[in-house]
Design a protein around this motif. Structure first.
Motif, PDB file in Angstrom:
ATOM      1  N   ALA A  80       3.703  19.581  -3.473  1.00 60.66           N
ATOM      2  CA  ALA A  80       3.511  18.252  -3.132  1.00 60.66           C
ATOM      3  C   ALA A  80       2.033  17.968  -2.393  1.00 60.66           C
ATOM      4  N   ASN A  81       1.827  19.218  -1.559  1.00 61.71           N
ATOM      5  CA  ASN A  81       0.435  18.896  -1.057  1.00 61.71           C
ATOM      6  C   ASN A  81      -0.724  19.189  -2.145  1.00 61.71           C
ATOM      7  N   GLU A  82      -0.602  20.011  -3.005  1.00 62.29           N
ATOM      8  CA  GLU A  82      -1.643  20.122  -3.882  1.00 62.29           C
ATOM      9  C   GLU A  82      -1.978  18.985  -4.724  1.00 62.29           C
ATOM     10  N   VAL A  83      -1.163  17.941  -4.843  1.00 63.28           N
ATOM     11  CA  VAL A  83      -1.564  16.726  -5.844  1.00 63.28           C
ATOM     12  C   VAL A  83      -1.787  15.659  -4.802  1.00 63.28           C
ATOM     13  N   ILE A  84      -1.824  15.796  -3.472  1.00 63.52           N
ATOM     14  CA  ILE A  84      -2.426  14.640  -2.500  1.00 63.52           C
ATOM     15  C   ILE A  84      -3.943  14.326  -2.791  1.00 63.52           C
ATOM     16  N   MET A  85      -4.314  13.233  -3.113  1.00 68.96           N
ATOM     17  CA  MET A  85      -5.634  12.873  -2.947  1.00 68.96           C
ATOM     18  C   MET A  85      -6.084  12.292  -1.585  1.00 68.96           C
ATOM     19  N   PRO A  86      -7.131  12.938  -1.055  1.00 74.57           N
ATOM     20  CA  PRO A  86      -7.562  12.676   0.403  1.00 74.57           C
ATOM     21  C   PRO A  86      -7.738  11.247   0.646  1.00 74.57           C
ATOM     22  N   THR A  87      -7.181  10.557   1.546  1.00 68.89           N
ATOM     23  CA  THR A  87      -7.070   9.128   1.926  1.00 68.89           C
ATOM     24  C   THR A  87      -7.048   8.898   3.271  1.00 68.89           C
ATOM     25  N   GLU A  88      -7.744   7.788   3.817  1.00 71.02           N
ATOM     26  CA  GLU A  88      -7.697   7.343   5.099  1.00 71.02           C
ATOM     27  C   GLU A  88      -8.058   6.074   5.087  1.00 71.02           C
ATOM     28  N   PRO A  89      -7.463   5.352   6.137  1.00 79.23           N
ATOM     29  CA  PRO A  89      -7.464   3.828   6.441  1.00 79.23           C
ATOM     30  C   PRO A  89      -8.947   3.556   7.038  1.00 79.23           C
ATOM     31  N   VAL A  90      -9.626   2.621   6.581  1.00 79.99           N
ATOM     32  CA  VAL A  90     -11.049   2.094   7.282  1.00 79.99           C
ATOM     33  C   VAL A  90     -10.519   1.202   8.003  1.00 79.99           C
ATOM     34  N   SER A  91     -10.984   1.421   9.348  1.00 80.34           N
ATOM     35  CA  SER A  91     -10.777   0.579  10.453  1.00 80.34           C
ATOM     36  C   SER A  91     -12.086  -0.194  10.813  1.00 80.34           C
ATOM     37  N   ALA A  92     -11.581  -1.370  10.907  1.00 79.41           N
ATOM     38  CA  ALA A  92     -12.666  -2.565  11.462  1.00 79.41           C
ATOM     39  C   ALA A  92     -12.157  -3.736  11.868  1.00 79.41           C
ATOM     40  N   PRO A  93     -12.873  -4.417  12.690  1.00 78.44           N
ATOM     41  CA  PRO A  93     -12.299  -5.584  13.030  1.00 78.44           C
ATOM     42  C   PRO A  93     -12.193  -6.662  11.949  1.00 78.44           C
ATOM     43  N   GLY A  94     -10.868  -7.418  11.757  1.00 75.84           N
ATOM     44  CA  GLY A  94     -10.684  -8.141  10.909  1.00 75.84           C
ATOM     45  C   GLY A  94     -10.063  -7.418   9.469  1.00 75.84           C
ATOM     46  N   VAL A  95      -9.876  -6.137   9.702  1.00 76.53           N
ATOM     47  CA  VAL A  95      -9.614  -5.520   8.408  1.00 76.53           C
ATOM     48  C   VAL A  95      -8.250  -4.708   8.465  1.00 76.53           C
ATOM     49  N   ARG A  96      -7.398  -4.890   7.691  1.00 70.50           N
ATOM     50  CA  ARG A  96      -6.209  -4.215   7.388  1.00 70.50           C
ATOM     51  C   ARG A  96      -5.879  -4.036   6.287  1.00 70.50           C
ATOM     52  N   ALA A  97      -5.225  -3.077   5.982  1.00 75.41           N
ATOM     53  CA  ALA A  97      -4.620  -2.343   4.485  1.00 75.41           C
ATOM     54  C   ALA A  97      -5.876  -2.147   3.702  1.00 75.41           C
ATOM     55  N   ALA A  98      -6.837  -1.654   4.286  1.00 77.95           N
ATOM     56  CA  ALA A  98      -8.118  -1.144   3.413  1.00 77.95           C
ATOM     57  C   ALA A  98      -8.056   0.428   3.373  1.00 77.95           C
ATOM     58  N   TYR A  99      -8.062   1.123   2.268  1.00 79.51           N
ATOM     59  CA  TYR A  99      -8.038   2.663   2.411  1.00 79.51           C
ATOM     60  C   TYR A  99      -9.045   3.339   1.555  1.00 79.51           C
ATOM     61  N   ALA A 132       0.858  -1.197   0.135  1.00 80.74           N
ATOM     62  CA  ALA A 132      -0.006  -0.178  -0.133  1.00 80.74           C
ATOM     63  C   ALA A 132       0.761   1.394  -0.012  1.00 80.74           C
ATOM     64  N   MET A 133       1.997   1.345   0.887  1.00 85.53           N
ATOM     65  CA  MET A 133       2.620   2.461   0.947  1.00 85.53           C
ATOM     66  C   MET A 133       3.518   2.583  -0.267  1.00 85.53           C
ATOM     67  N   ARG A 134       3.876   1.467  -1.080  1.00 85.61           N
ATOM     68  CA  ARG A 134       4.630   1.542  -2.403  1.00 85.61           C
ATOM     69  C   ARG A 134       3.767   2.304  -3.411  1.00 85.61           C
ATOM     70  N   GLU A 135       2.485   1.783  -3.343  1.00 90.24           N
ATOM     71  CA  GLU A 135       1.622   1.957  -4.624  1.00 90.24           C
ATOM     72  C   GLU A 135       0.680   2.965  -4.524  1.00 90.24           C
ATOM     73  N   PHE A 136      -0.122   3.164  -3.591  1.00 93.72           N
ATOM     74  CA  PHE A 136      -1.195   4.182  -3.765  1.00 93.72           C
ATOM     75  C   PHE A 136      -1.392   5.012  -2.411  1.00 93.72           C
ATOM     76  N   LEU A 137      -0.691   4.908  -1.363  1.00 95.12           N
ATOM     77  CA  LEU A 137      -0.800   5.974  -0.283  1.00 95.12           C
ATOM     78  C   LEU A 137      -0.097   7.159  -0.698  1.00 95.12           C
ATOM     79  N   PRO A 138      -0.524   8.153  -0.511  1.00 93.56           N
ATOM     80  CA  PRO A 138      -0.013   9.460  -0.764  1.00 93.56           C
ATOM     81  C   PRO A 138       0.861  10.046   0.124  1.00 93.56           C
ATOM     82  N   SER A 139       0.585  10.073   1.158  1.00 96.26           N
ATOM     83  CA  SER A 139       1.501  10.854   2.463  1.00 96.26           C
ATOM     84  C   SER A 139       1.136   9.890   3.631  1.00 96.26           C
ATOM     85  N   ALA A 140       2.255   8.941   3.947  1.00 95.28           N
ATOM     86  CA  ALA A 140       2.107   8.192   5.120  1.00 95.28           C
ATOM     87  C   ALA A 140       3.488   7.879   5.549  1.00 95.28           C
TER      88      ALA A 140
END
Length: 313
Positions: free
Chosen positions: A187-206, A56-64
């Motif tokens: 750099a800030n101008e091109v960021i797409m708003p991104t947030e993790p989706v937190s839930a039981p049994g869920v990881r690496a979902a954004y 996820a960090m390599r491919e599509f998370l913008p700022s993490a």
């Protein structure tokens, strides 16, 4: 990103070039990383609990960022980042702390080895310097992230709304110069708003808002054949959508893993998808546990899903 050709890796003294390559390819060392150019490792982070986070960090998370859970922590903290100023491979701050970049200017065919090389460089570098690219200057005995990372540790990923973390706090309270400020603003101008989706049994979902659509991108750890079969079972039952207004859009392959994608209602915030994603996770786990042959309807669904897959290069 362009692929960088690597120089031949020297065989360490006393090592047998006919031994299995430590990258896990199954090839002999002399025919793999010991051969030199154009080694392609399709699943570079295999065997790590943090594999989905790394993809996820390599491919599509913008700022993490995420602290790097090393087997043997050094004297200074090491932080993994999606992208650094100038898309550098590593930055050593004036206080000696290390930042490693995932989204870099150039790379070889083995992202795991690149990241380990950048760490090796940073641990011997002068504070206040940066490594623009991973190059021959830090070649040597093959070391990969699997050799230095705690294999059982997941990443504690923090997704940032901007790149303000690029600039460490100044000891004297001074502001960054105009060039640094301008670079940060671009750099800030091109960021797409991104947030993790937190839930039981869920990881690496954004959740991500592209400006015209909102999506859920979910990196899955299962082998592709098993995951596609499970998705096909759900599709045949009409259970592949997250909700009535959240249809399955397709998937992309990234570094040996499949990343399913759903189109979402842009009016809903990331937190409002937690319940739907958790419910889907339960359905998916049940489908993954099924071992009966696919029915005719499920095979047709599998073939239809195959037409919605792309591979990231």
């Amino acid at each position: 990103m362009g692929k960088k050709t690597r120089a031949k890796t020297a065989v360490p003294a006393g090592e047998n070039p006919r031994r299995p390559c430590p990258c896990g390819s199954g090839k002999r060392y002399k025919a793999c990383h010991g051969a030199g150019d154009d080694v392609i490792v399709t699943r570079p982070f295999e065997g790590l609990a943090a594999e989905c986070d790394l993809v996820a960090m390599r491919e599509f998370l913008p700022s993490a960022t995420a602290p790097l859970p090393l087997r043997e922590p050094g004297d200074v903290p090491v932080t993994l980042a999606t992208v650094l100023p100038g898309a550098a491979a590593a930055v050593v701050r004036p206080d000696g702390s290390i930042l490693l970049g995932m989204q870099v200017q150039t790379r070889s065919g083995d992202l795991s080895a690149d990241l380990a090389r950048a760490l090796r460089w940073a641990r011997g570098a002068t504070p206040g310097t940066a490594l623009p690219v991973v190059g021959p200057g830090i070649a040597g005995e093959l070391v990969r992230v699997q050799d230095v990372l705690d294999p059982a540790a997941e990443l504690d990923v923090t997704v940032h709304p901007d790149f303000g973390w690029w600039i460490p706090p100044s000891e004297d309270g001074s502001e960054p110069g105009p060039d640094v400020t301008a670079s940060l603003e671009r750099a800030n101008e091109v960021i797409m708003p991104t947030e993790p989706v937190s839930a039981p049994g869920v990881r690496a979902a954004y959740w991500v808002d592209t400006g015209t659509k909102a999506h859920l991108r979910w990196v899955r750890p299962e082998p592709e054949e098993a995951l596609v079969a499970a998705l096909a079972r759900l599709q045949a039952r009409g259970e592949l959508a997250l909700a009535d207004d959240a249809r399955y859009a397709g998937s992309f392959r990234a570094h040996g893993l499949l990343v399913p994608v759903w189109d979402l209602d842009r009016e809903l915030h990331a937190k409002e998808w937690s319940e739907s994603v958790a419910a889907f996770a339960t359905r998916l786990e049940a489908a993954l546990a099924e071992d009966a042959p696919l029915t005719d309807a499920e095979r047709r669904a599998r073939d239809a899903l195959a037409g919605k897959q792309v591979t990231l290069r």
